[in-house]
Design a protein around this motif. Structure first.
Motif, mmCIF file in Angstrom:
data_model
loop_
_atom_site.group_PDB
_atom_site.id
_atom_site.type_symbol
_atom_site.label_atom_id
_atom_site.label_comp_id
_atom_site.label_asym_id
_atom_site.label_seq_id
_atom_site.Cartn_x
_atom_site.Cartn_y
_atom_site.Cartn_z
ATOM 1 N N ASP A 51 90.997 -81.012 -62.390
ATOM 2 C CA ASP A 51 91.342 -81.712 -61.145
ATOM 3 C C ASP A 51 90.114 -82.439 -60.592
ATOM 4 O O ASP A 51 90.212 -83.576 -60.097
ATOM 5 N N ARG A 95 89.391 -85.584 -62.709
ATOM 6 C CA ARG A 95 90.344 -86.662 -62.416
ATOM 7 C C ARG A 95 90.074 -87.286 -61.051
ATOM 8 O O ARG A 95 90.195 -88.497 -60.879
ATOM 9 N N SER A 110 87.140 -89.674 -61.215
ATOM 10 C CA SER A 110 87.419 -90.920 -61.918
ATOM 11 C C SER A 110 88.288 -91.877 -61.121
ATOM 12 O O SER A 110 88.386 -93.060 -61.456
ATOM 13 N N THR A 111 88.917 -91.370 -60.043
ATOM 14 C CA THR A 111 89.836 -92.228 -59.281
ATOM 15 C C THR A 111 89.421 -92.429 -57.824
ATOM 16 O O THR A 111 90.030 -93.226 -57.113
#
Length: 320
Positions: free
Chosen positions: A249, A252, A255-256
């Motif tokens: 989590d 991710r 990366s966003t």
């Protein structure tokens, strides 16, 4: 011989033996069921004997019986007639394994067993043999030929003996109502034992209990996950698990998200995580991990957070 020829020959042998095993089905009769009931009703043990390769098969059947609730002892046929007959006690049932049923040792041994008034069960490929005629019950393991091209080396015949022994043992297991828990009592060691008795609580009790609350800053979430080395933390509110945050989590999110300095646990957690009871079997935890393709599970006890089970724990315990 070329690889293809070797492989083809091996397949032929396997097919030959498998057909011989299929033919055993037609040989199961009342003598088999009577033998099973005699062993089940006996107050003694099962003594299994044989000579040569049949003796080796006997040792395996003994092991299978012992592990499934039927006390059994191996007695080599050659040793039996040189003193080991003392192994046989009054209430014991004797199983004698012999393909031909006519070997010299068997011809000496069978009458002695009958003189002792013990029940004699024959596992033989020749029910009309000396052994077959001496026995109270005959388990017929007739095979047309050995897999050996010279029809000499015991191959198909010993496979048939082994399968007949398995059938005997499993029928007794069914009669005894031998359960998974009973099986675990006889298999406490190794990976097999652990699949039968190791519980989730045995694992969670050794792990840390990473936890944060919904308002925990992201920095502290990362520290909690790193410190406890399980790649995960539970998110608790009023002592109840409301979410989970994994290292995946975090990756991710990084990366966003450009600005994550103000993020809190509640912003990145996964709600309604997969959980398992702390009293559940560890093998059941593995099933859940594989089903949902995840690496961690939250465990609970009486509705309260109990800890974390990681895939690596199960690998370490040898369950995988």
């Amino acid at each position: 011989m070329e690889d293809v020829a070797i492989q083809s020959y091996a397949k032929d042998i396997i097919l030959m033996e498998s057909k011989a095993i299929q033919n055993l089905e037609a040989l199961i009769d009342k003598s088999f069921s009577d033998a099973v009931k005699a062993i089940f009703d006996s107050k003694g043990r099962v003594i299994i004997t044989g000579i040569g390769k049949s003796a080796i098969i006997a040792t395996k059947i003994v092991a299978t019986l012992n592990s499934t609730g039927t006390p059994a002892v191996f007695m080599h046929a050659a040793d039996a007639i040189h003193g080991d007959l003392g192994t046989i006690l009054k209430d014991d049932i004797v199983i004698c394994i012999s393909k031909s049923g006519n070997t010299p040792e068997i011809k000496v041994l069978a009458p002695l067993i009958k003189n002792f008034k013990n029940t004699l069960i024959a596992i033989t490929g020749n029910k009309d043999s000396f052994l077959g005629k001496q026995a109270d019950f005959v388990l017929n393991t007739f095979v047309e030929k050995e897999a050996c091209p010279n029809n000499l080396a015991p191959t198909t015949s010993t496979t048939a003996q082994l399968v007949m022994g398995d059938a005997l043992a499993v029928c007794l297991l069914k009669l005894r109502g031998f359960s998974r828990n009973d099986f675990a009592k006889f298999h406490p060691g190794g990976a097999l034992g652990k699949t039968l008795y190791l519980r989730v609580s045995d694992i969670t009790s050794q792990n840390m209990k990473p936890q944060v609350n919904p308002e925990t800053p992201l920095k502290d979430v990362i520290i909690e996950i790193s410190t406890n080395m399980l790649g995960v933390t539970a998110v608790l509110e009023n002592d109840e698990v409301i979410g989970i945050i994994t290292d995946g989590d975090l990756r991710r999110m990084l990366s966003t998200t450009e600005n994550f300095t103000k993020l809190k646990a509640k912003d990145i957690m996964t709600k309604n995580p997969k959980t398992i009871a702390n009293s559940a079997m560890a093998i059941d935890a593995l099933d859940l991990l594989e089903t949902y393709d995840i690496t961690q599970l939250i465990s609970h006890e009486n509705g309260k957070y109990a800890g974390v089970v990681h895939l690596h724990n199960l690998v370490k315990e040898g369950i995988i």
